[in-house]
Motif scaffolding. Structure first.
Motif, PDB file in Angstrom:
ATOM      1  N   ASN A 172       0.835  -1.209   0.000  1.00 16.61           N
ATOM      2  CA  ASN A 172       0.000   0.000   0.000  1.00 16.61           C
ATOM      3  C   ASN A 172       0.864   1.252   0.000  1.00 16.61           C
ATOM      4  N   ASN A 198       1.384   3.725  -3.070  1.00 19.32           N
ATOM      5  CA  ASN A 198       1.032   5.152  -3.013  1.00 19.32           C
ATOM      6  C   ASN A 198       2.177   6.006  -3.542  1.00 19.32           C
ATOM      7  N   LYS A 201       1.996   5.828  -7.106  1.00 20.34           N
ATOM      8  CA  LYS A 201       0.762   6.416  -7.635  1.00 20.34           C
ATOM      9  C   LYS A 201       0.783   7.943  -7.564  1.00 20.34           C
ATOM     10  N   GLY A 242      -6.126   2.309   1.708  1.00 24.22           N
ATOM     11  CA  GLY A 242      -4.801   1.687   1.797  1.00 24.22           C
ATOM     12  C   GLY A 242      -4.064   2.029   3.077  1.00 24.22           C
TER      13      GLY A 242
HETATM   14 MG    MG Z   1      -3.360   3.960  -1.530  1.00 22.90          MG
END
Ligand code: MG
Ligand code: ATP
Length: 381
Positions: free
Chosen positions: A267, A271, A274, A332
């Motif tokens: 997670n 991130n 992302k 997340g």
């Molecule tokens: Mg996330």
């Protein structure tokens, strides 16, 4: 934890080596609706704590044997919700301040008048009531959250799964006669229902990761194992965005559960990718400290505003990321934090808008020691 206030009568324990102080306190509180007990030494007082379970404890600071400060510390360690007030001589105001740093709620200098004693008693019991109410509210909130998750799982998950199954069967049965457009529509329905079921599953996970269940399966493992697995699963996203993931060091071991640690790291590293700009870099560094291992996940991405930073670990919270909308549910980090805390670890964040973010995870390396009893040896009494 003592909950005497719930049944109406508050319990007060007074610890002082001067008999006359104990007697006068009892007398002052005689006509009040309290159960009062006394102890003439710190050790006796501590021994009595478990049996009497007081709401409020007065502790004389200057006593032979266990000092007032030591008594205070022991009480606070054992049950920080118990309100403590120190009794001091005029000359010891400095130690009263020291006591308040150790968690005492207030202090009363000797000699005191009956009125002063009654007022401070009432005020301290009021404080105790507030503390207990806050705990009860927090517990209620937690229960609501968990009940809600249970309701969602039954009321939403089962019908959704049924729809999904029927859809699969229907799509299969109709396949000889469906047009291409209809087939695409059916596929879209399947995929949206799949997304919804995933979301429900993740949310359930964020509220009810089976903490006790996973704790039973903890073992000592090299941190490089979950890190490598997490990086592998995030790599395809990184390649798509031309983000480079650099693992600088893989030192350290952790006492935990490989599967869920991989999930938490996926997670957080996910991130970092992302919320990176195209061509950015994500750096993962691990360091073995004395009894803990530290992991830093640093990105050169959009950063997190100060307003967002306090909320990002909440369920469903999504920040304003100042880049085109990214997919996600805002779960997340909520899941990751629960996992890390179930390992007695912590996760924190530092960030600068537009420049990047570092998530720092601390995890214990060894199994925790069994708790040591705080009760004094018999010989001390
Ligand atoms: Mg996330
Ligand atoms: N490395 C990061 N850089 C910038 N913002 C971040 C970073 N990590 C988290 N955030 C912010 O914190 C919010 C919450 O993160 P979280 O992982 O819980 O949810 P999500 O990524 O939005 O969705 P999900 O993880 O459920 O797919 C994100 O929406 C984003 O605003």
């Amino acid at each position: 934890m003592a909950m005497a206030l719930e049944d109406g009568r508050s319990r007060i324990l007074i610890i002082d080596d001067e008999q006359v102080v104990l007697e006068s306190c009892i007398e002052i509180l005689l006509d009040q609706p309290y159960d009062v007990a006394t102890a003439s030494s710190g050790a006796r007082g501590l021994e009595f704590m478990e049996e009497f379970r007081p709401d409020l404890v007065f502790v004389d600071l200057k006593m032979p044997g266990l000092s007032g400060l030591e008594v205070l510390e022991a009480i606070n360690r054992d049950d920080p919700t118990v309100v403590t007030v120190v009794i001091t001589g005029y000359a010891t105001v400095d130690s009263a301040i020291e006591a308040m740093k150790l968690g005492a709620y207030d202090f009363i200098p000797k000699p005191f008048t009956p009125d002063q004693f009654r007022v401070i008693t009432a005020r301290s019991l009021e404080k105790r009531k507030l503390v207990l109410e806050t705990i009860a509210l927090r517990r209620e909130k937690e229960m609501l959250r968990e009940n809600f998750a249970a309701i969602v799982s039954h009321e939403l998950k089962s019908p959704l799964s049924a729809v999904q199954q029927n859809l699969f069967v229907l799509a299969h049965q109709l396949s000889p006669v469906t047009t291409e457009d209809q087939r695409v529509q059916l596929e879209r329905m399947k995929s949206r229902i799949g997304d919804l079921l995933d979301l429900v599953d993740r949310w359930l996970r964020s509220v009810s990761v089976d903490l006790d269940g996973i704790r039973e399966r903890f073992e000592t493992l090299p941190l490089s194992v979950p890190i490598t697995k997490a990086v592998e699963s995030v790599q395809p996203q990184a390649v798509r965005k031309d983000v480079e993931i650099v693992v600088q060091e893989r030192a350290g071991s952790v006492y935990g559960h490989e599967g869920v640690l991989t999930e938490a790291l996926t997670n957080i590293i996910g991130n970092a990718v992302k919320y990176s700009y195209e061509g950015g870099t994500v750096t993962i560094t691990t360091k073995q400290l004395d009894d803990r291992v530290r992991v830093d996940v640093t990105d050169t991405g959009v950063g997190i505003s100060e307003d967002d930073r306090v909320h990002i670990f909440d369920d469903f919270y999504r920040g304003d990321v100042g880049m085109s909308r990214q997919s996600g549910a805002g779960l997340g980090l909520a899941i990751s934090r629960r996992i890390i805390e179930a390992h007695n670890g912590s996760v924190s964040v530092e960030s600068e808008l537009g420049r990047g973010t570092t998530f720092t995870i601390l995890l214990p390396t060894e199994a925790p020691e069994p708790p040591v009893s705080r009760l004094p040896e018999r010989s001390e009494i």
